[in-house]
Every structure is written in structure tokens, then in C-alpha cells.
Design an enzyme around this catalytic site. Structure first.
Site, PDB file in Angstrom:
ATOM      1  N   HIS A  98     -27.606  32.746  32.623  1.00 46.49           N
ATOM      2  CA  HIS A  98     -28.641  33.725  32.942  1.00 46.49           C
ATOM      3  C   HIS A  98     -28.811  33.811  34.458  1.00 46.49           C
ATOM      4  O   HIS A  98     -29.609  33.075  35.044  1.00 46.49           O
ATOM      5  CB  HIS A  98     -29.968  33.323  32.293  1.00 46.49           C
ATOM      6  CG  HIS A  98     -29.903  33.213  30.801  1.00 46.49           C
ATOM      7  ND1 HIS A  98     -29.261  32.169  30.159  1.00 46.49           N
ATOM      8  CD2 HIS A  98     -30.403  34.019  29.818  1.00 46.49           C
ATOM      9  CE1 HIS A  98     -29.375  32.335  28.848  1.00 46.49           C
ATOM     10  NE2 HIS A  98     -30.059  33.447  28.624  1.00 46.49           N
ATOM     11  N   HIS A 335     -29.942  39.720  32.611  1.00 46.39           N
ATOM     12  CA  HIS A 335     -30.770  38.635  32.088  1.00 46.39           C
ATOM     13  C   HIS A 335     -29.953  37.490  31.535  1.00 46.39           C
ATOM     14  O   HIS A 335     -30.150  36.335  31.926  1.00 46.39           O
ATOM     15  CB  HIS A 335     -31.709  39.171  30.999  1.00 46.39           C
ATOM     16  CG  HIS A 335     -32.651  38.157  30.433  1.00 46.39           C
ATOM     17  ND1 HIS A 335     -32.259  37.174  29.548  1.00 46.39           N
ATOM     18  CD2 HIS A 335     -33.974  37.960  30.625  1.00 46.39           C
ATOM     19  CE1 HIS A 335     -33.302  36.430  29.221  1.00 46.39           C
ATOM     20  NE2 HIS A 335     -34.350  36.882  29.865  1.00 46.39           N
ATOM     21  N   GLU A 483     -52.440  23.306  17.267  1.00 40.90           N
ATOM     22  CA  GLU A 483     -51.447  22.279  16.935  1.00 40.90           C
ATOM     23  C   GLU A 483     -50.207  22.359  17.808  1.00 40.90           C
ATOM     24  O   GLU A 483     -49.708  21.333  18.290  1.00 40.90           O
ATOM     25  CB  GLU A 483     -51.054  22.387  15.453  1.00 40.90           C
ATOM     26  CG  GLU A 483     -52.159  22.059  14.467  1.00 40.90           C
ATOM     27  CD  GLU A 483     -52.991  23.269  14.089  1.00 40.90           C
ATOM     28  OE1 GLU A 483     -53.850  23.144  13.197  1.00 40.90           O
ATOM     29  OE2 GLU A 483     -52.774  24.357  14.692  1.00 40.90           O
ATOM     30  N   HIS A 546     -52.347  23.304   1.546  1.00 41.84           N
ATOM     31  CA  HIS A 546     -52.573  22.101   2.349  1.00 41.84           C
ATOM     32  C   HIS A 546     -51.741  20.909   1.874  1.00 41.84           C
ATOM     33  O   HIS A 546     -51.796  19.844   2.495  1.00 41.84           O
ATOM     34  CB  HIS A 546     -54.053  21.714   2.314  1.00 41.84           C
ATOM     35  CG  HIS A 546     -54.923  22.591   3.170  1.00 41.84           C
ATOM     36  ND1 HIS A 546     -54.902  23.964   3.091  1.00 41.84           N
ATOM     37  CD2 HIS A 546     -55.843  22.281   4.131  1.00 41.84           C
ATOM     38  CE1 HIS A 546     -55.781  24.462   3.958  1.00 41.84           C
ATOM     39  NE2 HIS A 546     -56.344  23.469   4.607  1.00 41.84           N
TER      40      HIS A 546
END
Length: 736
Positions: A98, A335, A483, A546
Site C-alpha cells: 500500500h 491505495h 467488549e 446468552h
């Protein structure tokens, strides 16, 4: 005496690090190194017209740095172009990489590494160095070029020429375990900025604990370059929200505002006002309008950022991706692929660069060569300061040394609790809390927290307060419901200093939110402890959303991570001992919500081997059947074993708390636990049976759950899914 004392902090371990400097450099040794206008098309004036409407719609309220363009000396420009062409040449030779970001960010990189940052190239792990994170890791040739110019031994010319090749020290994205001078492993976008938040948190925490009014021994900055892709990833918002909340004033992030991603102009998917968002997150925001040639504006922005002590700073630097390329600049084509030989030649002509590939002009070499003696002098100065600090504050100095070196206090593991069958039954999440609260008394580097579930994960350190903006010395970290950001921040903490031992917690099923960060933990050898409670259908009524099913199997498949599922108090203590000792690989502790008995035969020592015999009435290593369990199901296996013995069978019950640790044992030991001649084997685990055939073999049976769970009381769910003593007995009778 003072000199030799100071050497123990950073220099005395240097030879050890050099000896071990390779892809396996141990984490415990991390401290041991303890212009005039462009010729050709006027690119500076080609800042996109389309950005006019971007600025208009954004209603930018940032501080605009509008100094007149003063590109400085010809040498600075030559240095910046050296960085650009080292990147261009390496990508071209590899035909992979890149080049666009290094070409656009070269001015930022030059000013940071040549004028601003404090580091020692010959000692990449000097404790008080400034940290740099390239969050946009795909542009890694920018960092490799800078490390090369600055004199780091890890990036020689031959390393640049072997960019992205087998066993190269210049891999396709920055890897801290491959290239000394690289702080963290980046590539997955957004991870780096979140790691940087962890690095800055660590600095603020250690400074609050160890600095004295007459001596600031912890004093360094964390700098980041991130791009549009990082800004789009949700993890960056999670982490940057926390950075603003915590007031991490020594975190300075450069946003490479080039408006190009792989698919094209960011107008197709990313039109928010980043400035406004970051102001809302509690950051100080500065805008450098011309990051291509206005070096003084970049310098002024850094000066302003460092004057803001109570907030992190985002410096939005508007650049042109692929700056200097006549035909590919400001386009997605620069890029993620090499320019191609014709465009390389055109770029050389456009920027007036007459040199051969990989050439560093002599005046640029001479200019950058000062960083080797200057860096050594910075470290020597700090060593002298630390020696004086040590005279006045012996206890604090000794503690800081241990954090810097990663050396654990002698006998620390004696603080872990032990249990007998007479102790009352309890959930392993509660037993985990007992371990967590025993360890900070002997482990000064232990700190962590939960994603808004501390009272359920049972992870609060009761003798400490909360790490907050005004109480950074405390050791409970409140991550909120973030999280993914939590995991990546903990990676940064772990990689700041070998003696810092971060832990973080949530429900086991929510590792799905943070799996990318956990994978980077494993890849970058960051010894984070993941405390994951509610580990099975045993959590009951919350139901299948869960209840983890496939999670144990998925982490057992991940390299360089320990998946531990303890069955009772002794095994939980053993899991913590293993996790603390493993500083170069993360550990996941899967812990129960429901109460479990403390079983006879379990031990801390057994956990260290990963698998061991809990009970056995056989002789000659020839049981009729082997029952294997983990976590809450070890109790079921033990009860089934007792019933089978009443029927006259010789039964061995094995706890397989960690497959990874068991795999690492000698063949002799593994044969003593699971003899190859005994093919009658039954496993039981309240999760996917995927992978258990490796343990039970073709003639054995694996009892588990290969569908999603259900909402009901735990006992009812276990019965309906066949996770029972009766099911184990039936399977055992079928195989032997």
C-alpha cells in the site's frame, strides 16, 4: 553505585534482548533495550474540490490551524521524499503493498520521528520512550522507512528490500513480535487506535502510582496515525469514547483525512463530521488543512496538542493519498497496489527524485544519524534520574522495576486460595473473584475490569477504587458496554510493560463481540486474561442468545491462546496461576454461573498440565473406560464414574481443563493419562462436540450440544439436552 543501580532498569538486560531478538523475542524482555513547490503538477493545490462541500456540510468546529505554507529547508523536503520513495520502492519490488498512505503521511511521520518523539533506536524497549502506533497498518512501509532512517537495527536496507517476503522483518502489516520498534500488531482497522488508548492508559496509571513531586519518572506520549477505515470501524469509537472519558492527555492521534478507501471516495459510505464526533467524545480537535506540504502547521498542531493536558487530541490532517504520483494520487488505485514501473518513473520525475531505488541521500543519512547518540543520551539521562529516584523511594522503584522487566515476585502463587471437598459448593465465577482479590496483594501489575458486568462477572478488586480521569492510580477499569474496545485496550496495556497484567470480563457468549481483539492478543503475544463467565447452558433462563455453544471449540482452534475451563476452586486457582505465568499468550477462563462442588482429586498442579487423572480404580494403566469432563461437567463424569464402579468396572475420570496445555506435555505423560490402548472413552461437555473426536477417538462417544440452547432453569435444560449422569453411564456401557 547509582549508575549500576540504574542499569538494572534498562541497560543491564540489553545483551539478553539482543541475543533473543527474533520473532520469538520474549515479552518479558521488552524493557531490556528497557519546501518549495513540487515540480510538475501542483499537487499542493489539488486538494480536492469535492472537499469544499464536505467541509461545508460538516460545520467543522475544530481549531483550524491556518499558518502560511512554509515547507522549511530543502533537507526536510528531501527527507520526506526519502520516506516516500523507500515506501514506493519496497512496494514496487514486492509487487504488493500500500504505497498511498506512506506517500501522503510522510510529512507527519518525518516530523514525529525526526523532531518530536523521544526514543532510543539501539534500545527499542527503553521504558520511558514515546510510543507510536500505525493504526492504519496497511501503510506499514511508512513505519519501516522511519525505523530505517532513525537507525533501528531491526530495519536495515536488506529488510526494506525483502518487504512482505518469507521470514522478513518487514511483514505486510506491523507485527510487534517480528520488528523491534513496532509497539503493537496492527492491520485489522481500528485495533491500533484502541491499542494506543491502552498504551496511554498504562502511562497515566503508572505515572499516578510512581511519579513524585520531585521526580517524574514516568513521562511519555502515545502517538497514532489512523485513517478513514479506522474511523469507520466501531471499535475506534468505543475506545476513543473511553479515552475522552478518562482524559488521556498524552494520547495524540493524527487522522489521515485523505477521503479514499479501497472502494473509492469515502463519499459513497462515510459522510459524518469526524471533528464534531470527537469533540462530543471529549477530545480536543485540531485541523491541519494542508498535510502535504505545510510542515509548520503540523508542528504547531503538535505543540497545541501537548499543551492540552486533560484531553486526548485528534489532529485531522488533510492529505492527498499517493502524493506526488501524477496519475494515481487522490485515487483508490494508489491505495492497495504498486504504482507500476511507468508511474514510479513519472513520480520520480514529478518530485525531482534522481536516485536509484532504496537510495538514501548522504545528507539525509547524516541528518538522521543523530538519533542514535541522542537516543542513547535520552536513556542515560533517564537512567540517572531513576537512580536518584531509587535512592529516595526504594519500595516504589523496586515495584516499577518488576513492572518494567516482567519479573514476577518470588512465591506470588502462594497467595492463591486452595480448597477441599468440605468447602461449600460455589460458582466458579465467585471462586474466580476470590483469586482475583488475592492476587493484587502480590502482583502490582494486575488491573482490569468488566464490560458493565462487574457485579455479575465478579471481577471487582475490592481493595481498590476505579481508574478514572481524576483517580488514575486505581486498578478497577470500568469499560462500559464496549467488549471489542475493552479487549483491544487490554492488549495495549499488556504490550506497554511486561509486568502489567490486564484482565477483562464479560459473558462468554459475548466474546463474539471482541473476537478480533482476542485474536490480536494471541497473534501479538499479549498475555491478557479474559475472564468469561456464564459459560454454558448452565446460565439457564436467559436462553440461547446468552448460552455459548460453539465458543469453546472456536477458541481451541485459535493458535497461541489458552482455553481453560475449570471445574471447581482448585482448578480456578490453577487457571489463574497458568494465566499469570503465560505472559506471551492470552488465556480465556470459562467460568460457571451455577454452583459446583469442590471435587476430590482436583489440583492447581493438575491444571498446569492441562489434563490429569481425578480419580481411578484401575491397575496397570488399563481402565475399562475413561470418562473425560471439563468445567461443570467434570462433576457429572465423577458421579457417573462412581456408579460404574459399583457395577464392577474400572473407571478413570480425567479433567481436561486445557487442551493446549495437555498437548504440550510429553508423550509419556499423555500416555499415562490417556493410554492409546484404551479406546473406550466418553467425554461430556455442555458445548459443541466439535473437536472431541481427537480425544475420544473413533470408538469413543462425545456427549455435548450441537444445537442452540433454550430458556429454562439450568437443571431442566441439562436434562432435556442429555447432559446427565445417566447419559454418561449409557455411553460408557456402549463403548466397553
Amino acid at each position: 553505585m547509582a549508575a549500576s543501580s540504574s542499569l538494572t532498569v534498562s541497560q543491564s538486560l540489553l545483551s539478553r534482548s539482543i541475543t533473543q531478538q527474533s520473532s520469538t523475542t520474549p515479552q518479558s524482555d521488552r524493557l531490556s533495550y528497557s519546501l518549495s513547490s513540487i515540480s510538475g503538477k501542483p499537487l499542493a493545490g489539488r486538494l480536492r474540490n469535492r472537499r469544499k462541500h464536505v467541509s461545508a456540510r460538516s460545520s467543522v468546529r475544530a481549531t483550524a490551524v491556518e499558518t502560511l505554507v512554509d515547507t522549511g529547508s530543502a533537507l526536510v523536503e528531501k527527507s520526506v521524499n526519502t520516506i516516500r520513495f523507500l515506501a514506493i520502492d519496497a512496494v514496487e519490488k514486492a509487487n504488493s503493498g500500500h504505497p498511498g498512505l506512506p506517500m501522503g503521511c510522510a510529512p507527519m511521520g518525518h516530523i514525529l520521528y525526526d523532531e518530536i518523539m523521544r526514543y532510543n533506536p539501539k534500545n527499542p524497549y527503553w521504558f520511558n520512550r514515546d510510543r507510536f502506533v500505525l493504526s492504519a497498518g496497511h501503510g506499514c512501509m511508512l513505519q519501516y522507512a522511519l525505523l530505517h532512517l532513525a537507525g533501528y537495527d531491526s530495519v536495515k536496507e536488506e529488510d526494506l528490500k525483502s518487504f512482505r517476503q518469507w521470514e522478513s522483518r518487514t511483514p505486510g502489516h506491523p507485527e510487534n513480535f517480528e520488528t523491534p520498534g513496532v509497539e503493537v500488531t496492527t492491520g485489522p482497522l481500528g485495533q491500533g487506535i484502541a491499542n494506543a488508548v491502552g498504551l496511554a492508559l498504562a502511562e497515566k496509571h503508572l505515572a499516578a502510582r510512581y511519579n513524585k513531586p520531585d521526580c517524574e519518572i514516568v513521562d511519555h506520549y502515545t502517538y497514532v496515525i489512523l485513517g478513514d477505515g479506522c474511523q469507520m470501524e466501531g471499535i475506534s469509537n468505543e475506545a476513543c469514547s473511553l479515552a475522552g472519558h478518562w482524559g488521556l492527555g498524552k494520547l495524540i492521534a493524527f487522522y489521515d483525512d485523505n477521503h479514499i478507501s479501497i472502494d473509492g471516495d469515502t463519499e459513497i459510505a462515510f459522510t459524518e463530521s469526524v471533528d464534531t464526533r470527537f469533540e462530543g467524545l471529549g477530545w480536543h480537535v485540531i485541523w491541519v488543512k494542508n498535510g502535504n506540504t505545510d510542515y509548520d502547521a503540523i508542528r504547531a498542531a503538535i505543540k497545541e496538542a501537548k499543551a492540552v493536558k486533560d484531553k486526548p487530541t485528534l489532529i485531522k490532517v488533510t492529505t492527498t493519498i499517493g502524493f506526488g504520483s501524477p496519475n494515481k494520487a487522490n485515487s483508490y488505485s494508489v491505495h492497495g497496489s504498486a504504482l507500476g514501473s511507468k508511474e514510479v518513473d513519472a513520480t520520480r520525475k514529478n518530485l525531482g527524485w534522481p536516485y536509484e531505488p532504496f537510495h538514501v541521500p548522504e545528507d539525509v543519512k547524516r541528518h538522521w544519524s543523530r538519533h542514535v547518540p541522542d537516543g542513547a543520551a535520552l536513556e542515560a539521562e533517564w537512567n540517572t534520574k531513576f537512580a536518584e529516584y531509587e535512592k529516595k523511594y526504594k519500595e516504589e522503584a523496586a515495584e516499577l522495576k518488576s513492572l518494567a522487566s516482567g519479573e514476577l515476585p518470588a512465591g506470588w502463587d502462594k497467595a492463591l486460595p486452595t480448597y477441599t471437598p468440605e468447602n461449600p459448593a460455589d460458582a466458579t465465577r465467585n471462586l474466580s473473584q476470590q483469586c482475583l482479590n488475592a492476587l493484587p496483594k502480590v502482583l502490582p501489575g494486575l488491573l482490569g475490569g468488566s464490560a458493565d458486568l462487574a457485579s455479575s462477572n465478579m471481577t471487582l478488586l475490592k481493595m481498590f477504587g476505579d481508574f478514572q480521569k481524576d483517580t488514575p492510580e486505581e486498578r478497577n477499569i470500568r469499560f462500559g458496554v464496549r467488549e471489542h474496545g475493552m479487549g483491544a485496550i487490554c492488549n495495549g496495556i499488556a504490550l506497554h510493560s511486561p509486568g502489567l497484567i490486564p484482565y477483562c470480563a464479560t459473558f462468554f457468549v459475548f466474546t463474539d463481540y471482541m473476537r478480533a481483539a482476542i485474536r490480536i492478543s494471541a497473534l501479538s503475544e499479549a498475555g491478557v486474561i479474559y475472564v468469561m463467565t456464564h459459560d454454558s447452558i448452565g446460565l439457564g433462563e436467559d436462553g440461547p442468545t446468552h448460552q455459548p455453544i460453539e465458543h469453546l471449540a472456536s477458541f481451541r482452534a485459535m493458535p497461541n491462546i489458552l482455553m481453560l475451563r475449570p471445574a471447581d476452586g482448585n482448578e480456578t486457582a490453577g487457571a489463574y496461576k497458568v494465566a499469570v505465568l503465560n505472559r506471551k499468550r492470552p488465556s480465556i477462563l470459562a467460568l460457571s454461573r451455577q454452583k459446583l462442588p469442590n471435587l476430590p482429586g482436583t489440583s492447581i498442579e493438575g491444571v498446569e498440565k492441562g489434563g490429569y487423572i481425578v480419580s481411578d480404580n484401575s491397575t496397570g494403566n488399563k481402565p475399562d473406560v475413561i470418562l473425560i469432563g471439563t468445567g461443570s461437567e467434570l462433576e457429572i463424569a465423577a458421579k457417573a464414574g462412581n456408579e460404574l464402579r459399583k457395577g464392577g468396572k474400572s473407571v478413570r475420570v480425567v479433567s481436561l481443563v486445557s487442551w493446549e496445555l495437555f498437548d504440550e506435555q510429553s508423550g509419556e505423560y499423555k500416555e499415562s493419562v490417556l493410554p492409546a490402548s484404551v479406546t473406550a472413552r466418553v467425554s461430556i461437555e455442555a458445548g459443541s462436540t466439535f473437536g472431541w473426536q481427537k480425544i475420544v477417538g473413533d470408538e469413543g462417544k462425545a456427549i455435548g450440544i450441537d444445537r442452540f440452547g433454550a430458556s429454562a432453569p439450568a437443571g431442566k435444560i441439562y436434562k432435556e439436552f442429555g447432559i446427565t449422569v445417566e447419559a454418561v453411564i449409557e455411553a460408557a456401557n456402549a463403548v466397553c
